[in-house]
Design an enzyme around this catalytic site. Structure first.
Site, short mmCIF file in Angstrom:
data_model
loop_
_atom_site.label_atom_id
_atom_site.label_comp_id
_atom_site.label_asym_id
_atom_site.label_seq_id
_atom_site.Cartn_x
_atom_site.Cartn_y
_atom_site.Cartn_z
N HIS A 438 3.93 -2.44 -6.34
CA HIS A 438 5.20 -1.73 -6.41
C HIS A 438 6.13 -2.17 -5.27
O HIS A 438 7.31 -2.48 -5.50
CB HIS A 438 4.91 -0.23 -6.33
CG HIS A 438 6.09 0.66 -6.12
ND1 HIS A 438 6.46 1.62 -7.01
CD2 HIS A 438 6.99 0.76 -5.10
CE1 HIS A 438 7.52 2.27 -6.56
NE2 HIS A 438 7.86 1.76 -5.39
N GLU A 439 5.59 -2.22 -4.06
CA GLU A 439 6.44 -2.51 -2.90
C GLU A 439 6.82 -3.98 -2.81
O GLU A 439 7.98 -4.32 -2.57
CB GLU A 439 5.73 -2.07 -1.60
CG GLU A 439 5.43 -0.59 -1.51
CD GLU A 439 6.67 0.29 -1.55
OE1 GLU A 439 7.79 -0.23 -1.41
OE2 GLU A 439 6.51 1.51 -1.75
N HIS A 443 10.02 -3.87 -5.86
CA HIS A 443 11.31 -3.78 -5.17
C HIS A 443 11.82 -5.14 -4.72
O HIS A 443 12.96 -5.24 -4.29
CB HIS A 443 11.20 -2.85 -3.96
CG HIS A 443 11.09 -1.40 -4.32
ND1 HIS A 443 11.99 -0.78 -5.16
CD2 HIS A 443 10.19 -0.45 -3.96
CE1 HIS A 443 11.66 0.50 -5.29
NE2 HIS A 443 10.57 0.73 -4.58
N GLU A 497 12.87 3.11 -8.84
CA GLU A 497 11.45 3.43 -8.66
C GLU A 497 10.67 3.22 -9.94
O GLU A 497 9.53 2.74 -9.92
CB GLU A 497 11.29 4.87 -8.17
CG GLU A 497 11.84 5.13 -6.77
CD GLU A 497 11.24 4.25 -5.70
OE1 GLU A 497 10.11 3.74 -5.89
OE2 GLU A 497 11.89 4.06 -4.66
#
Length: 695
Positions: A438-439, A443, A497
């Site tokens: 995810h990070e 992003h 998100e």
């Protein structure tokens, strides 16, 4: 409110590994971080600072001896424990609204007993109780959101009622025209005469200055004036700046030195362009011995999605875990090529991805200070997309925060009883990889189509690229000065998100990634176990997301919760038989099941289709298409409201954290950690000295 579950953010071993210069830098940066506490409280609610003072006055009045206070007030200690639960939860959320969910919480102890405790503690506590008691116990506003009877926002003092959107559209137009970045602002409305209304753009800074942005004669004769007013949070910004000046003496390198100087300049003047310069320097300060984040960072709680909460973080890298994350970062370009919008190879990924995915500085740290209303397991910053596209970004995983997740199988009651033990065993393994992906890739990927200045495009507007979702040339993009948050507003954080969560889920079955993290078919936890647990977690988290939906206002209170619900709703609609939700309302039982045989066959393509849609909306500034798609997915129908009743009835206890403090002892810096109890948390805040004179 439920009694909280408490986790200690232990950092002693990492802190002891620093040399004296690094410890002094960490100490002063941590003091600067915590010095912003009152800013966060002020951003949460008008009453939050008063409640904080009341809690500390109670502590001071009894010297932390709560049993003695109970005896003096003739109150059962059970009731005092209810007060302690509230006080520790308030301090950990930095306000009287949950950081995750934005819903108000009130103590379970009665007003009469609270008053008796206040009277017995000290005259100051008694006075403060009279000032804040009503706000402490009053259940409304129910949550944070656009100013109304049911929700409130401290970002907009004086603005309320049905005119809020129109008023802010009027103010935002001027802010955009004058290129005033909104992150460190609030907007205040004041009527100075029956005919004239003033909108003050309150900008956080040490310096005080007021300037008219647009004279009343320039308006459409409606008597509205806009002013830029510097000096918001002046006292806190002054204290923060003083600690930064102390930290500057112990910077590890020139890049860090220049970064802190730029932070100081920005905090004194309020100029966010200078703050962005500091962020560029921060991105290029690779693998520092002490990692820091400070400023107005996350816009989650602004109902318009552009104004940011103050945040201060100090972390100390964990060398062993950082090594694995660094290897993933170095391999990341290969994994980017496996995402659904990438049409070429690592040298040409197509029009919707950067040509070269620059490996970010990705580290695992133990947090020493984390001043924020919500403690995330991982972050990816900066949030300015021009910096991300041109300079890069950093990813940070908080290893001592992650420990709490390993002990907390949230949503366990939503899993079939026959699978609960396996779910508990495997949950953290899947969760950790999901957060990491995810990070770093969620992003970190994507290319915005934009016209940076009039006539200057990063694509050919006469021959625009084809949109893989519609099969037609793209027709929207970002205009000069436009940003992701500015265009997408209230949807920006939750869609961002959701897209990041989808990237992590889409890649979770990648064998190269699973091998990198040490999973094999011969291990105690196999790659198949990780993948299955992630898909099961998509189901439980989707249902749990309903905790943070308010049927009264029809609003979502947390960006990630709305994202998780959207993902589950899409999977339910888009796949046949992959997920089954069994609802037994009479028994109060809700269960989600996953057909293991259909995960890769149906689940992965479905995640890819949703991910591609959100990615294209984001890359092309298509807010109209995005709003239609996302709001439809996150509309909560009658069936889901029944699910929500069960989810709420079995809601997990709130998770709160016990942070350490540092203090000077002669020429050395000492660390004090506190017991993971409500008493320990209150003591840590009382000893934090957020109002102390800088020394």
């Amino acid at each position: 409110m439920k009694a909280p579950q408490i986790s200690q953010l232990s950092v002693a071993s990492a802190f002891d590994g620093l040399d004296l210069q690094q410890k002094l830098y960490a100490h002063y940066m941590a003091k600067a971080a915590w010095a912003g506490s009152r800013i966060v409280l002020r951003q949460v609610s008008p009453e939050a600072n008063g409640i904080y003072d009341f809690i500390i006055a109670l502590y001071d009045g009894c010297d932390g001896d709560w049993e003695r206070l109970a005896t003096q007030a003739d109150v059962e200690f059970h009731d005092v424990q209810l007060l302690l639960d509230y006080a520790a939860t308030f301090l950990s959320n930095m306000g009287n609204y949950y950081g995750s969910g934005d819903q108000k919480f009130t103590p379970a102890i009665s007003a009469e007993k609270l008053a008796a405790l206040a009277e017995s503690a000290s005259p100051r506590a008694a006075v403060l109780w009279k000032q804040v008691g009503r706000a402490v116990l009053q259940e409304t506003p129910l949550g944070l959101g656009p100013p109304s009877d049911l929700t409130q926002s401290a970002y907009y003092p004086g603005l309320e009622g049905p005119s809020f959107q129109d008023d802010m559209a009027f103010v935002s137009k001027t802010i955009d025209e004058l290129a005033i970045l909104p992150e460190n602002t609030r907007v205040e409305r004041k009527r100075i005469s029956p005919e004239i209304e003033v909108f003050n753009i309150l900008q956080a800074s040490v310096a005080e200055k007021t300037s008219t942005c647009q004279a009343s004669s320039d308006l459409t004769s409606d008597g509205r004036i806009i002013r830029l007013v510097n000096g918001d949070h002046k006292e806190e910004m002054t204290r923060i700046s003083a600690y930064l000046s102390k930290a500057l003496q112990y910077a590890s390198n020139k890049s860090q030195d220049h970064m802190v100087q730029k932070l100081l300049e920005s905090f004194i003047t309020g100029n966010l362009e200078t703050y962005k310069d500091a962020q560029r320097l921060w991105v290029n300060d690779k693998a520092p011995p002490v990692e820091t984040v400070i400023g107005f960072v996350e816009p989650y709680r602004d109902p318009l999605g552009v104004r940011s909460e103050f945040e201060g973080i100090v972390g100390i890298p964990d060398a062993k875990e950082t090594k694995v994350l660094g290897e993933l970062s170095r391999m990341a370009d290969k994994f980017v090529c496996r995402l659904p919008w990438v049409t070429g190879d690592s040298d040409d990924k197509g029009p919707f991805e950067k040509e070269k995915f620059e490996a970010p500085d990705f580290s695992s740290v133990q947090s020493l200070a984390y001043c924020s209303s919500i403690i995330f397991p991982g972050i990816n910053l900066p949030n300015y997309n021009d910096i991300r596209q041109e300079t890069g970004y950093k990813g940070i995983i908080f290893s001592n925060r992650m420990v709490a997740e390993s002990r907390r199988p949230r949503g366990l009651h939503l899993v079939d009883e026959s699978e609960q033990e396996t779910f508990k065993k495997n949950r953290f393994h899947a969760y950790y990889i999901w957060v990491v992906l995810h990070e770093i890739l969620g992003h970190g990927t994507g290319k915005f189509l934009n016209e940076s200045t009039p006539g200057s495009f990063n694509f050919d507007p006469d021959n625009p690229p084809m949109n893989p979702v519609t099969g037609k040339p793209v027709s929207t993009w970002y205009g000069p000065g436009q940003t992701w948050t500015g265009v997408f507003g209230d949807l920006s954080t939750t869609v961002d998100e959701c897209r990041a969560e989808l990237v992590g889920a889409y890649l979770i079955d990648d064998q190269d990634i699973l091998t990198l993290f040490g999973y094999s078919q011969q291990g105690d936890v196999t790659p198949d176990d990780v993948v299955y647990n992630l898909y099961l977690q998509l189901g439980t988290d989707g249902l749990r997301g309903l905790e943070n939906y308010d049927p009264a206002t029809k609003k979502w209170g947390q960006a990630h919760s709305r994202a998780h619900y959207a993902m589950l709703r899409h999977l339910l609609r888009d796949t046949q038989g992959l997920y089954t939700v069994i609802c037994d309302q009479e028994a109060g039982k809700l269960t989600v099941k996953v057909d293991k045989s259909l995960m890769i066959q149906l689940g992965k393509p479905s995640l890819g289709r949703m991910l591609l849609r959100l990615h294209m909306y984001r890359c092309t500034a298509d807010i109209v298409g995005c709003r239609t798609f996302y709001e439809d997915l996150t509309t909560v129908d009658d069936e889901a409201l029944k699910w929500r009743e069960i989810v709420i009835a079995k809601k997990d206890s709130p998770l709160i954290f016990s942070h350490a403090n540092t203090y000077l002892d002669g020429d050395t810096v000492k660390l004090r950690e506190y017991e993971p109890t409500t008493i320990g948390i209150i003591q840590s805040w009382a000893e934090r000295g957020i109002d102390a004179v800088v020394a």
